[in-house]
Design a protein around this motif. Structure first.
Motif, mmCIF file in Angstrom:
data_model
loop_
_atom_site.group_PDB
_atom_site.id
_atom_site.type_symbol
_atom_site.label_atom_id
_atom_site.label_comp_id
_atom_site.label_asym_id
_atom_site.label_seq_id
_atom_site.Cartn_x
_atom_site.Cartn_y
_atom_site.Cartn_z
ATOM 1 N N LEU A 214 12.244 11.406 35.403
ATOM 2 C CA LEU A 214 11.191 10.486 34.993
ATOM 3 C C LEU A 214 9.839 10.849 35.609
ATOM 4 C CD1 LEU A 214 10.209 7.772 33.756
ATOM 5 C CD2 LEU A 214 11.021 6.658 35.849
ATOM 6 N N ASP A 215 9.806 11.090 36.914
ATOM 7 C CA ASP A 215 8.533 11.354 37.580
ATOM 8 C C ASP A 215 7.886 12.639 37.069
ATOM 9 O OD1 ASP A 215 8.682 9.062 39.090
ATOM 10 O OD2 ASP A 215 9.599 10.039 40.820
ATOM 11 N N ASP A 216 8.698 13.641 36.764
ATOM 12 C CA ASP A 216 8.144 14.899 36.253
ATOM 13 C C ASP A 216 7.598 14.718 34.842
ATOM 14 O OD1 ASP A 216 8.935 16.051 38.604
ATOM 15 O OD2 ASP A 216 10.660 17.108 37.763
ATOM 16 N N LEU A 217 8.310 13.951 34.018
ATOM 17 C CA LEU A 217 7.891 13.758 32.634
ATOM 18 C C LEU A 217 6.612 12.933 32.558
ATOM 19 C CD1 LEU A 217 9.092 14.596 29.872
ATOM 20 C CD2 LEU A 217 9.991 12.293 29.681
ATOM 21 N N LEU A 218 6.459 11.981 33.478
ATOM 22 C CA LEU A 218 5.311 11.081 33.436
ATOM 23 C C LEU A 218 4.212 11.485 34.408
ATOM 24 C CD1 LEU A 218 7.107 7.623 33.120
ATOM 25 C CD2 LEU A 218 6.234 9.107 31.327
ATOM 26 N N ASP A 219 4.299 12.695 34.938
ATOM 27 C CA ASP A 219 3.287 13.178 35.877
ATOM 28 C C ASP A 219 1.909 13.176 35.214
ATOM 29 O OD1 ASP A 219 2.265 14.346 38.259
ATOM 30 O OD2 ASP A 219 2.283 16.303 37.270
ATOM 31 N N GLY A 220 0.958 12.519 35.850
ATOM 32 C CA GLY A 220 -0.402 12.465 35.329
ATOM 33 C C GLY A 220 -0.657 11.352 34.330
#
Length: 276
Positions: A214-220
């Protein structure tokens, strides 16, 4: 004489919307999609004419991040609509790149067409209520405390989504629909559920179709986009698993439920915050 595809058209497997009566590739490289009458509510996510209206209007012909293939013609007859578009060559996109493209698309300023989909998750949850909610998960021993809390907080969750910025949404942002490349942007097909929805809606659908954390996909992405993505992914993913338990071929929806635990927990926190 009833409408029939030409014999020299090659059937394609893409295009599984409720209004899709078939998809073919012509010898000269056009994609022909046949739309058949169905849902007539202009705001319903499955409104049968929406794909043709998206193509005719050009509303997403040149949008940043995500855009539709070139429209080559729309023909209406008594039995349905024949939509012709340019063929989209598939590209192997990284999920993080798709997420960034969806973020750029969501930042576009578009007016809301009278036929755009609205309240997609609310409609789908009403359908789930009519089927007994998520009771199938309880019967199968798959309903955790967090899942039960998520169902109980669904009205609060919908209220949170209502307060998020309304942004352009493809409506079915699965990688199978996010096919081609136009510079740095993605050429997407199957715009049946296009409309304005809560920030993060498309990202939530993408989250369900990838193994990227999740955190990688929603980075930024913005905080609003994260809240929207988490709530949409959690309610959609759990609803799919509950529905799948009653199907002859449940696919991977039940297996994916176990991977959603952190998303479900975060969704409960967002819905619980609204309840206070």
């Amino acid at each position: 004489m009833p409408w029939q595809p030409s014999r020299d058209w090659k059937p394609l497997t893409s295009g599984t919307g409720q209004a899709t009566g078939g998809v073919w590739l012509t010898p000269d490289g056009q994609v022909v999609k046949r739309l058949v009458p169905g849902v007539t509510d202009h705001r319903h996510h499955a409104f049968w004419e929406r794909q043709a209206l998206v193509a005719e209007s050009g509303v997403v012909a040149g949008t940043a991040g995500l855009r539709a293939p070139a429209c080559l013609g729309v023909e209406r007859d008594e039995e349905g609509i024949t939509l012709r578009t340019a063929y989209t060559s598939p590209v192997d996109w990284a999920p993080e790149t798709l997420a960034a493209a969806l973020g750029r698309f969501g930042a576009c300023s578009l007016g809301e067409p009278a036929w755009g989909a609205r309240d997609v998750l609310r409609d789908r949850l009403r359908t789930a209520e009519g089927r007994g909610g998520w009771s199938a998960l309880s019967g199968a021993g798959l309903a955790s405390v967090a899942i039960e809390e998520l169902w109980a907080r669904r009205e609060s969750a919908l209220a949170v989504l209502d307060e998020l910025p309304r942004v352009p949404t493809h409506g079915d942002a699965h990688p199978v629909n996010l096919l081609g490349r136009d510079g740095a942007d993605v050429v997407a097909i199957d715009w049946e559920q296009f409309g304005l929805g809560p920030a993060g809606f498309d990202l939530g659908y993408l989250l369900l179709a990838t193994e990227v954390p999740l955190d990688d996909l929603l980075d930024g992405q913005s905080g609003s986009a994260r809240r929207g993505a988490v709530l949409v992914a959690a309610y959609t993913g759990v609803s799919r698993a509950a529905w799948a338990l009653g199907q002859p071929d449940p696919g991977d929806h039940v297996e994916r439920l176990a991977k959603l635990s952190a998303v479900v927990d975060e969704a409960v926190s967002h819905a619980s915050w609204k309840a206070w």
